[in-house]
Design an enzyme around this catalytic site. Structure first.
Site, short mmCIF file in Angstrom:
data_model
loop_
_atom_site.label_atom_id
_atom_site.label_comp_id
_atom_site.label_asym_id
_atom_site.label_seq_id
_atom_site.Cartn_x
_atom_site.Cartn_y
_atom_site.Cartn_z
N VAL A 97 0.82 -1.21 0.00
CA VAL A 97 0.00 0.00 0.00
C VAL A 97 0.86 1.26 0.00
CG1 VAL A 97 -0.26 0.12 2.53
CG2 VAL A 97 -2.00 1.13 1.05
N GLY A 332 -5.97 -6.50 -0.02
CA GLY A 332 -6.50 -5.55 0.94
C GLY A 332 -5.56 -4.37 1.08
N GLU A 333 -5.55 -3.77 2.26
CA GLU A 333 -4.69 -2.62 2.61
C GLU A 333 -5.13 -1.32 1.94
OE1 GLU A 333 -0.58 -3.39 1.79
OE2 GLU A 333 -0.52 -5.27 2.92
N GLY A 334 -5.91 -1.41 0.86
CA GLY A 334 -6.22 -0.25 0.04
C GLY A 334 -5.53 -0.29 -1.31
#
Length: 365
Positions: A97, A332-334
């Site tokens: 990210v 995930g994480e953005g």
């Protein structure tokens, strides 16, 4: 805070959307040639109640982190301590990210809303304008721990209603702080070992789709673990019988603290008419809760990508959102939201910068 935020959320502005559609028809391109980007820019005009809408910048990624009592059911092979360790990696700038945020020029804020392992004191005072704010490349940590991980949803409700509300209102507060500090678009991020299990439970609860169809392999579990994970989700829904008309109750019964906080972030942005770029299955499961609180909040949501987790597709279908990119991501994480960010910016920039047929002296058909 929750009730006043919901009350502030309004439908998209129709006159601005009509104006954006008409402007597209005058730009130097064939009508409809930008496909989904045209629909997106029209919708963002409706959100902003302005044509053209503001450029979605600067961008701010909010990573909500929490742990999960259901980890005790063996739904993932990863130790729970990894959640806190990854927060350290985020703050050091060493995660995926961070790499994508640097490429996009986006800030990164990590919010401890429910990590089980105590973290070092936050280096900032919690205000988005402090060190590591939306105009800084330096990640920052906000300490907002509601409780040190949820309870085991397979045994009892994951949260009390008060705890779920506190997490939702944390997300609202973070949205307000980031927007007040200048953010023009918010991107959802998450971190929590085991968090795809409550995400699957949330998706099943809000959409009515069978748990076997919305539960994925998360970090890549083997077949026995995957089967156990589906059984855990199914049993939790049977035990708690969450009512989708009561989103706070659903979040309390089978959600996670990061899911609840992300729902709040979305509501907070929608109330301020600022777009939210959704990441993967954790984000879209939270978006279902936000839509249950305030259906018009969907107008602020932009689906960044289609996660490889099957629950994401079911949630997006329920929300009526089409993802901008589909790369088989499941980190995930953005990360997926950050990769989609230039697409969103480009959709809006067209309305700002492309000449009309009249101004460019180009003949129309």
């Amino acid at each position: 805070m929750l009730e006043s935020t919901i009350a502030a959320i309004r439908p998209l502005n129709e006159p601005a959307m009509v104006a954006a559609g008409e402007l597209h028809g005058r730009l130097t391109k064939p009508a409809g040639s930008l496909g989904a980007l045209e629909e997106l820019s029209v919708r963002l005009a409706g959100l902003a109640a302005a044509c053209p809408p503001p450029l979605p910048e600067p961008a701010a990624v909010a990573i909500f982190a929490g742990d999960h009592g259901v980890h005790a059911q063996g739904v993932t092979p990863w130790p729970q301590e990894v959640t806190a360790q990854m927060i350290g990696n985020f703050l050091a700038g060493g995660a995926v990210v961070n790499a994508f945020a640097r490429q996009a020029g986006a800030s990164v804020t990590v919010i401890d809303v429910g990590v089980a392992t105590p973290l070092p004191p936050a280096p900032s005072d919690g205000a988005a304008t402090s060190r590591g704010g939306v105009n800084s490349a330096e990640p920052r940590l906000v300490a907002a721990n509601v409780r040190r991980g949820t309870r085991d949803l397979a045994v009892t409700a994951a949260l009390t209603r008060d705890e779920a509300r506190a997490a939702v209102e944390t997300g609202i507060r973070i949205a307000r702080e980031l927007i007040d500090a200048g953010a023009g678009i918010l991107l959802t991020g998450d971190m929590g070992i085991g968090n795809t299990t409550p995400a699957a439970a949330l998706v099943a609860a809000f959409t009515g789709v069978d748990p076997a169809e919305v539960t994925g392999r998360g970090t890549g579990v083997d077949d026995p673990t995957y089967a156990r994970k589906i059984d855990v989700v199914r049993a939790a829904l049977t035990r708690h019988a969450p009512d989708p008309a009561d989103p706070l109750g659903v979040l309390a019964a089978v959600g996670g603290l990061e899911h609840a906080a992300l729902a709040g972030l979305i509501l907070g942005a929608a109330a301020r008419r600022v777009p939210v770029l959704l990441d993967g299955v954790i984000a879209v499961s939270a978006a279902l809760a936000a839509a249950a609180f305030a259906p018009d909040a969907v107008g602020a949501m932009v689906a960044g990508h289609r996660s490889a987790e099957p629950g994401a597709t079911a949630a997006l279908r329920h929300l009526g959102l089409d993802p901008l990119i589909d790369l088989g991501l499941r980190l995930g994480e953005g990360t997926g939201a950050l990769l989609a960010l230039p697409v969103v910016t480009g959709a809006v920039r067209v309305l700002h910068e492309v000449a009309t047929f009249d101004s460019a002296g180009v003949a129309e058909k």
